[in-house]
Design an enzyme around this catalytic site. Structure first.
Site, PDB file in Angstrom:
ATOM      1  NE  ARG A 126      71.721  73.644  34.636  1.00 44.06           N
ATOM      2  CZ  ARG A 126      72.227  72.915  35.710  1.00 44.06           C
ATOM      3  NH1 ARG A 126      72.217  71.474  35.644  1.00 44.06           N
ATOM      4  NH2 ARG A 126      72.677  73.227  36.628  1.00 44.06           N
ATOM      5  CE  LYS A 191      70.291  66.384  30.442  1.00 53.44           C
ATOM      6  NZ  LYS A 191      70.973  67.528  31.255  1.00 53.44           N
ATOM      7  NE  ARG A 329      77.624  60.184  47.489  1.00 56.41           N
ATOM      8  CZ  ARG A 329      77.413  59.655  48.817  1.00 56.41           C
ATOM      9  NH1 ARG A 329      78.013  58.761  49.303  1.00 56.41           N
ATOM     10  NH2 ARG A 329      76.561  60.286  49.502  1.00 56.41           N
TER      11      ARG A 329
HETATM   12  C1  BTN Z   1      70.911  70.851  29.852  1.00 54.33           C
HETATM   13  O1  BTN Z   1      70.443  69.866  30.349  1.00 54.33           O
HETATM   14  O2  BTN Z   1      72.326  70.744  29.982  1.00 54.33           O
HETATM   15  C2  BTN Z   1      70.146  71.838  29.125  1.00 54.33           C
HETATM   16  C3  BTN Z   1      70.029  71.368  27.611  1.00 54.33           C
HETATM   17  C4  BTN Z   1      68.976  72.287  26.905  1.00 54.33           C
HETATM   18  C5  BTN Z   1      69.062  72.066  25.381  1.00 54.33           C
HETATM   19  C6  BTN Z   1      68.078  73.142  24.707  1.00 54.33           C
HETATM   20  S1  BTN Z   1      67.819  72.483  22.918  1.00 54.33           S
HETATM   21  C7  BTN Z   1      67.132  73.875  22.679  1.00 54.33           C
HETATM   22  C8  BTN Z   1      67.840  74.976  23.135  1.00 54.33           C
HETATM   23  N1  BTN Z   1      68.799  75.447  22.626  1.00 54.33           N
HETATM   24  C9  BTN Z   1      70.271  75.290  23.165  1.00 54.33           C
HETATM   25  O3  BTN Z   1      71.094  75.572  22.551  1.00 54.33           O
HETATM   26  N2  BTN Z   1      70.083  74.832  24.273  1.00 54.33           N
HETATM   27  C10 BTN Z   1      68.500  74.498  24.627  1.00 54.33           C
END
Ligand code: BTN
Length: 331
Positions: A126, A191, A329
């Site tokens: 994201r 995460k 935080r």
């Molecule tokens: C996040 O937490 O930022 C979202 C991560 C999403 C990663 C997955 S891996 C499979 C699919 N292909 C990508 O390029 N992104 C999602």
């Protein structure tokens, strides 16, 4: 991209993680020693670390369970198998989401398409972040689904997918996993995975959603050196004695995903919100919420019925947010 048959055969032999002498590999693969050496180098150039030790031979840094289409499909219920129109596993791809977003643009009626990869060269998270995607050890999975209603009907879909991920993890004995609004899979404030849902279509007409999941099964600290937040993988959660099958876990995830997406139009987020609240790992926490250039400090109250974040600001006002990035935080 699929690796050549020669590379796939070599990887298949090395996947057990044990040493294999050059003579044994060359014989079994029907390669000359120089052809073997070329293929070993080519795999290394693709980012697959191979150790070569004099007198012992070659081995991978650690054993791999490569993804296998028939193993995954055979683990799905027949109802889910029937929802799948195409199923590809790439040895290497830029991004499984990018590939399905392009497909939905080129062939808008496509639906029920699964795209998995052993490695992504341009995995996307994201907010334009990179998703670290080394070969063969984690899960990178995208599903394309066509919905008959417009994008507004999909609000909360990515949160519902979060619930689906937790159910699949629990079924494999991975407990204590939580959800961090809006789309993160967390374990003890670190995460474990992330969800990226990309929706395209006219505001009132049918729309397509690409649902992407990245889940850390095993990341080395070298591989994770570019990750800017605290992270964890399933190997750390379960400990070294307890191994889970990548193929079985991938199948469970797909089973849960297809259950959510195929019923989402009639059930919407209302069906999942109580469960989401059960897994909410931020409720009551002091956080900073980053919305564009603005930072709002407050305490998370939870989510409202539509999946929006409820935050009590330091002035005592309760506000709801549809998007943003939350960070704990620490005092
Ligand atoms: C996040 O937490 O930022 C979202 C991560 C999403 C990663 C997955 S891996 C499979 C699919 N292909 C990508 O390029 N992104 C999602």
């Amino acid at each position: 991209m699929q690796f050549s048959e020669k590379k796939q055969a070599l990887l298949g032999l090395l996947a057990d993680g044990g040493f294999h002498s050059g003579t044994e590999l060359a014989e079994q693969l029907n390669f000359s020693r120089s052809a073997l050496w070329k293929q070993v180098n080519a795999l290394e150039e693709l980012g697959i670390e191979i150790l070569a030790v004099n007198g012992k031979g070659y081995r991978l840094k650690s054993a791999l369970e490569l993804l296998n289409k028939s193993t995954i499909i055979n683990n799905l219920t027949s109802a889910t198998q029937q929802l799948i129109s195409a199923f590809d596993i790439h040895d290497q791809i830029d991004s499984t989401n990018t590939s399905l977003v392009a497909l939905s643009r080129d062939v808008p009626e496509s639906t029920g398409v699964v795209c998995l990869a052993e490695q992504q060269t341009a995995g996307r998270g994201r907010r334009g972040r990179e998703w670290v995607s080394p070969f063969g050890s984690n899960l990178y999975c995208s599903v394309l689904w066509r919905f008959q209603d417009g994008p507004a009907s999909l609000s909360g879909l990515s949160l519902a997918i979060g619930v689906a991920v937790i159910k699949a993890l629990n079924a494999h004995g991975i407990q204590g996993v939580g959800l961090k609004w809006p789309n993160d899979i967390y374990w003890q404030q670190k995460k474990l995975g992330g969800i990226l849902v990309e929706v395209s279509g006219e505001s009132n007409g049918p729309c397509s959603a690409v649902i992407g999941l990245g889940l850390n099964l095993h990341l080395s600290s070298d591989e994770a050196s570019n990750i800017e937040q605290d992270w964890v993988d399933i190997s750390q959660i379960l400990g070294s004695d307890h191994k889970i099958s990548r193929n079985d876990l991938q199948a469970s995830l797909l089973e849960q995903f297809f259950h959510v997406i195929s019923h989402y139009t009639e059930q919407s987020f209302a069906q999942y919100r109580d469960e989401w609240r059960l897994y909410d790992c931020m409720q009551g926490q002091s956080v900073n919420l980053f919305v564009g250039k603005q930072v709002v400090a407050g305490t998370v109250l939870g989510i409202n019925d539509d999946g929006l974040l409820l935050l009590q600001t330091q002035e005592g006002k309760v506000q709801c947010y549809a998007s943003g990035e939350v960070s704990f935080r620490r005092s």
